[in-house]
Design an enzyme around this catalytic site. Structure first.
Site, short mmCIF file in Angstrom:
data_model
loop_
_atom_site.label_atom_id
_atom_site.label_comp_id
_atom_site.label_asym_id
_atom_site.label_seq_id
_atom_site.Cartn_x
_atom_site.Cartn_y
_atom_site.Cartn_z
N HIS A 95 -12.33 -0.18 0.23
CA HIS A 95 -11.36 0.17 1.26
C HIS A 95 -12.04 0.12 2.63
O HIS A 95 -13.03 0.81 2.87
CB HIS A 95 -10.83 1.58 1.01
N GLU A 129 -11.42 -6.25 2.69
CA GLU A 129 -10.28 -5.77 3.48
C GLU A 129 -10.66 -5.65 4.94
O GLU A 129 -11.77 -5.22 5.27
CB GLU A 129 -9.81 -4.41 2.97
N ASP A 143 -14.02 3.66 -1.08
CA ASP A 143 -14.43 3.66 0.32
C ASP A 143 -15.88 4.13 0.37
O ASP A 143 -16.19 5.24 -0.05
CB ASP A 143 -13.55 4.59 1.15
N ASP A 177 0.87 -1.18 0.00
CA ASP A 177 0.00 0.00 0.00
C ASP A 177 0.90 1.23 0.00
O ASP A 177 1.65 1.46 0.94
CB ASP A 177 -0.89 -0.01 1.24
N GLU A 199 -0.64 -0.96 -4.58
CA GLU A 199 -1.87 -0.20 -4.36
C GLU A 199 -1.63 1.30 -4.23
O GLU A 199 -0.70 1.73 -3.54
CB GLU A 199 -2.55 -0.71 -3.07
N GLU A 206 -9.18 4.26 -3.51
CA GLU A 206 -9.53 4.61 -2.13
C GLU A 206 -9.91 6.08 -2.00
O GLU A 206 -10.83 6.43 -1.26
CB GLU A 206 -8.35 4.28 -1.22
#
Length: 394
Positions: A318, A338, A291, A214, A240, A268
């Site tokens: 996310h 996740e 998200d 990430d 990511e 995200e």
């Protein structure tokens, strides 16, 4: 239900964890030497809180009907989002039927276009939208997943985001995602340090466990390409959010140049179907990560997911706990989810929105049974131990 009308909308602020999961005390892994867009400045390299990642706090949206039904949701946005909700968005809800969710979303979005479109305004709209779905679930006495099509599987599998993928494997997760610690400012030495850490973790977890990086918007195309290609020998599953969210051209280039079989993921910090349309039409990634508390809420996420399905892209939201679990279990193109490891040392499973929600389910052995989501709405309540501050009224 036909007479259930929204009577009042309230927006309150909470500090210390919750939806603003970066708002943690000292010593938490989530604030420890993680590469960010501010890492090019040495003064802001060690701690994300040093440049203000936790300044907003959590906003809590509460909605009540004239018949006494109650729904709520939490997201990031704090006091600025509370102002937008109380002074602008509430007018599009109060007096409406609880079933008018599509109409209310469209009016909130179009009324804020001149200063919104994404960022904190979309956080506010997302929080309101999630609270509306929770409210509708309370009125109908149905879980949200049942109202958006029903579950397509019996359980959800999870990968873990945290500092210790080796411990995540022991806890039953299917993979572990680590935050990159070095960026372009550290040059070749930074790439070497990341590879050394990745290699150590690969030795610890074996060949079949997923490992991911990430990058939190902190790299450039050149650095990200070098890192991805060098990491291929260690079986990196994906890289990511390597670039700033608006660099669609850079993402398209990166996707073309990473090793075959490695995925490029992002989204995200993207919002609305229009932002994700760009990502997909420009072939910027293999998997999108909206998200639900930031992209426009569940109402918009459903549209984003349909768009992704038509483009052959996976949708793995996310974080966002129960707000994404109800979505994931209903979509064929969301095969796993996740889980953010919010224990300070990433050494145990605790609810993501600790200490904010009561009844927040967590994975057991890396899995969550859909039966754990069968309560009305999103199935959680606000903790009685938190202090709500309502900075604005209308």
């Amino acid at each position: 239900m036909g007479t259930a009308v929204i009577r009042q909308v309230r927006a309150s602020v909470v500090r210390g964890g919750g939806a603003d999961y970066h708002d943690q005390s000292e010593g938490h892994w989530i604030d420890d030497n993680i590469s960010t867009p501010m890492s090019k400045y040495p003064a802001y390299r060690k701690s994300r809180q040093s440049f203000g990642i936790n300044v907003l706090g959590t906003v809590v949206v509460e909605i009540e009907t004239d018949g006494g039904h109650y729904g709520f949701a939490v997201t990031t946005g704090g006091e600025p989002a509370a102002f937008i909700i109380e002074r602008h968005l509430a007018r599009f809800l109060e007096g409406r039927k609880v079933t008018d969710i599509e109409l209310m979303w469209d009016q909130m979005y179009n009324a804020t276009l001149y200063y919104g479109r994404r960022g904190i305004v979309l956080n506010a709209i997302s929080g309101v939208d999630l609270a509306l779905w929770d409210l509708l679930g309370q009125v109908r006495q149905e879980p949200v997943h049942a109202m958006i099509g029903g579950a397509v599987r019996d359980e959800i599998r999870f990968y873990a985001t945290g500092a210790r993928p080796d411990l995540a494997k022991q806890m039953g997760f299917i993979g572990g995602k680590m935050a990159v610690r070095h960026g372009p400012a550290q040059g070749a030495e930074g790439v070497h340090a990341e590879l050394q850490r990745l290699g150590e973790m690969r030795n610890a977890v074996g060949d079949d466990f997923w490992l991911m990086f990430d990058c939190w918007m902190s790299l450039d195309v050149n650095y990200a390409t070098k890192l991805a290609n060098a990491a291929h020998e260690f079986g990196l599953k994906w890289i990511e959010e390597a670039l700033p969210p608006d660099d669609y051209w850079g993402y398209a280039e990166l996707k073309r140049d990473v090793p075959r079989g490695m995925m490029v993921t992002t989204g995200e910090h993207e919002a609305t179907r229009w932002g994700f349309r760009l990502l997909m039409e420009m072939d910027c990634c293999d998997l999108i990560q909206p998200d639900v508390g930031w992209c426009g809420g569940l109402t918009e996420l459903l549209k984003i997911s349909s768009l992704a399905d038509a483009h052959g892209k996976l949708v793995v939201p996310h974080g966002s706990s129960v707000y994404s679990y109800h979505f994931v279990c209903t979509r064929q193109n969301s095969p796993f989810a996740e889980f953010l490891m919010m224990a300070p040392a990433a050494d145990k499973v605790v609810p993501m929105f600790t200490p904010m929600l009561e009844g927040e389910p967590v994975p057991v052995d890396g899995r969550l049974k859909i039966s754990a989501l069968d309560k009305p709405g999103f199935g959680v309540k606000l903790s009685q131990d938190i202090t709500l501050e309502r900075p604005y009224t209308h």
